[in-house]
Enzyme design. Structure first.
Site, mmCIF file in Angstrom:
data_model
loop_
_atom_site.group_PDB
_atom_site.id
_atom_site.type_symbol
_atom_site.label_atom_id
_atom_site.label_comp_id
_atom_site.label_asym_id
_atom_site.label_seq_id
_atom_site.Cartn_x
_atom_site.Cartn_y
_atom_site.Cartn_z
ATOM 1 C CD GLU A 104 -7.678 10.388 -16.330
ATOM 2 O OE1 GLU A 104 -7.590 11.630 -16.299
ATOM 3 O OE2 GLU A 104 -8.204 9.716 -15.408
ATOM 4 C CB CYS A 128 1.033 -11.817 12.313
ATOM 5 S SG CYS A 128 2.459 -12.881 12.610
#
Length: 434
Positions: free
Chosen positions: A274, A356
Site C-alpha cells: 500500500e 491567524c
C-alpha cells in the site's frame, strides 16, 4: 527523485515553466508531475516484482481523480479509508477488485458501498466491525472478504508519534496476542470470509527493518493458525515507505525490497503493498507568492499567500519541506534539497502563512536566497498529505491543482472562490422532526 528541476535559473515541472503555470492559473497552486507518478510506480513495481504483488496506491496521500485514474491505467489498485475514497476510486474507473478498505470507524453506509462496489478486502479493525460486515453482507446476499489488521507492536523510532500506528496501544487493529482467538471465533464466517492479515506500522518508515520484524511476526502467526487448520491466503504488509523530503534521505525501493522479498517469495501468499507518499510525495509542489517582507525583532519574515490551511504538515507534524524561489540567480540554483543550504549570499528567513495562528509557519530560520514582495516560492515534496488535508480555515478558498504531462499542463481541480466556500450554507432548511 522527481521531474522538478532548475534550468536557466527557472523552475520547471517536466518541460513546463512553473511560473508560466502560476501566471496562467494564479497562486497558490498545487502542481503535479505525471512522469514522476509513472516513474515511481514503475520503479516500485519492478523492485517487488518477484512477489507478483497487488499494489494498492493510498488515495489518502493524494486523491485527485485525475491522479487516481493515471495510476489505475497503469494497473494499480487502490487503498481506501472511507466511503468517499471508495467513491473516488469508482469515479476514476479503478479496478474495484484491487481495492482495500481500512479505517476504524466504517459506517453501515460505507460498508454497504464497499460490498456492492465489489472491493477486494475490508481491513478489519475489531470484533464488532467483523460482525457488522458479516451482518450487512448477509442482508445484501453477498460475501465480503476480510483481512484482520494486526498490530505487531513494531514501529520506527524516526516516525512521528502522530503517524505511528503499529504499537499495541493504538486505536488501529487488534494486538497480535488477540489475533489467534479472533480467527478461531470468526474464521469460518460464511458472509465475511476472513482469510487475510493486514499490517500497517506507520508512516514514513525510513528503513526496512521494522517491516522485517513485523512480517516475521505475521508469518509466525500464519504458521500457528495453519497448524490449527485455519488458512491465511493473503498478507497485506501495508504502506509507510518514505519519500525524499531531503535529497537522498529515504531508502530506495530496492533497499526495501531486498529485505522484504526473501521473507515472502516462497510462502505462497498473495502479497498486497500500500504505497502512498513514496509514490506521490515528490510528485507535487505547492507554489505561492510572497505578499510582504517584514522585520520582527531579529527575525526576517516572508509572508506568503499560502499556509497551514493549504499545507498543514509543518504545523501539525513539525514536518520539513524544502522551500526555494521559483526563479533564482544562477548561483542559487540548488544541486540538492537540504534542510541546511550552504551558499554565499543566503539570508536567514522565517517563511510564514497568512492564517491567524502562530503555528502557521512553513519554514523556521531557513537560509534562503533574498526574497522580495511578488517573488514566487515552491514548497517541494508537497504531493502527499497536502491538498487532501487542505481546509477553508479563516474562510480561505482552497487552491487549484494542475497536472503536467510533458509539455502540457491541465487544471485538474478548479480554484475555489468565496462563493464556493459559502455555497452549502446559503439555503437553510428546516429539520423535519416528525
Amino acid at each position: 527523485m522527481d521531474a522538478f528541476k532548475y534550468e536557466n535559473s527557472k523552475l520547471l515541472c517536466e518541460e513546463v515553466s512553473v511560473d508560466q503555470i502560476a501566471d496562467a492559473v494564479g497562486s497558490p497552486v498545487y502542481i503535479y508531475s505525471a512522469k514522476t507518478f509513472r516513474d515511481h510506480f514503475a520503479s516500485f513495481q519492478k523492485a517487488f516484482a518477484d512477489l507478483d504483488p497487488i499494489i494498492c496506491y493510498s488515495i489518502k496521500s493524494c486523491g485527485n481523480l485525475a491522479i487516481i485514474k493515471l495510476l489505475s491505467e497503469l494497473g494499480c489498485g487502490m487503498d481506501t479509508v472511507s466511503g468517499g475514497e471508495i467513491y473516488r476510486a469508482q469515479q476514476a474507473d479503478a479496478d474495484m477488485s484491487k481495492v482495500v478498505y481500512a479505517g476504524v470507524g466504517k459506517t453501515d453506509a460505507e460498508i454497504k458501498l464497499g460490498i456492492t462496489s465489489g472491493i477486494g478486502w475490508f481491513n478489519i479493525e475489531s470484533e464488532m466491525e467483523c460482525e457488522n460486515i458479516s451482518r450487512i453482507a448477509k442482508s445484501l446476499g453477498k460475501v465480503a472478504h476480510g483481512a484482520l489488521r494486526v498490530n505487531p507492536d513494531i514501529y520506527d523510532p524516526k516516525t512521528h508519534d502522530k503517524t505511528t500506528t503499529g504499537k499495541k496501544e493504538t486505536k488501529f487493529g487488534v494486538d497480535i496476542e488477540r489475533a489467534k482467538q479472533f480467527f478461531r471465533t470468526y474464521g469460518k464466517d460464511e458472509h465475511c470470509v476472513l482469510d487475510a492479515i493486514h499490517l500497517h506500522i506507520g508512516s514514513p518508515i525510513y528503513s526496512p527493518e521494522p517491516y522485517v520484524m513485523a512480517i516475521k511476526k505475521a508469518l509466525d502467526l500464519i504458521a500457528e493458525l495453519k497448524a490449527e487448520g485455519i488458512e491465511v491466503k493473503t498478507l497485506d504488509i501495508g504502506g509507510g515507505y518514505a519519500a525524499d523530503y531531503e535529497s537522498g534521505k529515504s531508502p530506495s525501493y530496492q533497499t526495501y525490497a531486498d529485505a522484504i522479498v526473501p521473507l515472502l517469495k516462497d510462502t505462497g501468499l498473495q502479497v498486497i503493498l500500500e504505497p502512498g507518499r513514496t509514490i506521490s510525495g515528490n510528485a507535487g509542489i505547492l507554489v505561492s507568492e510572497v505578499q510582504y517582507i517584514k522585520q520582527g525583532g531579529n527575525k526576517k519574515f516572508a509572508i506568503l499567500n499560502t499556509g497551514m490551511h493549504h499545507m498543514i504538515r509543518p504545523a501539525m507534524y513539525e514536518a520539513f519541506h524544502f522551500v526555494w524561489p521559483t526563479q533564482v540567480d544562477a548561483k542559487f540554483e540548488p544541486a540538492e534539497r537540504k534542510e541546511v543550504m550552504d551558499m554565499d549570499g543566503l539570508v536567514k528567513t522565517e517563511v510564514v502563512g497568512p492564517i491567524c495562528e502562530t503555528s502557521d509557519t512553513i519554514a523556521k530560520d531557513r537560509m534562503l536566497p533574498p526574497l522580495e514582495r511578488g517573488d514566487r516560492v515552491a514548497m517541494f515534496t508537497a504531493g502527499a498529505y497536502g491538498m487532501v488535508m487542505a481546509s477553508n480555515y479563516n474562510a480561505m478558498p482552497r487552491p487549484a491543482e494542475v497536472l503536467v504531462d510533458g509539455d502540457t499542463a491541465t487544471v485538474i481541480r478548479q480554484r475555489e472562490t468565496y462563493a464556493d466556500v459559502v455555497a452549502l450554507e446559503e439555503s437553510p432548511m428546516p429539520v423535519d422532526l416528525a
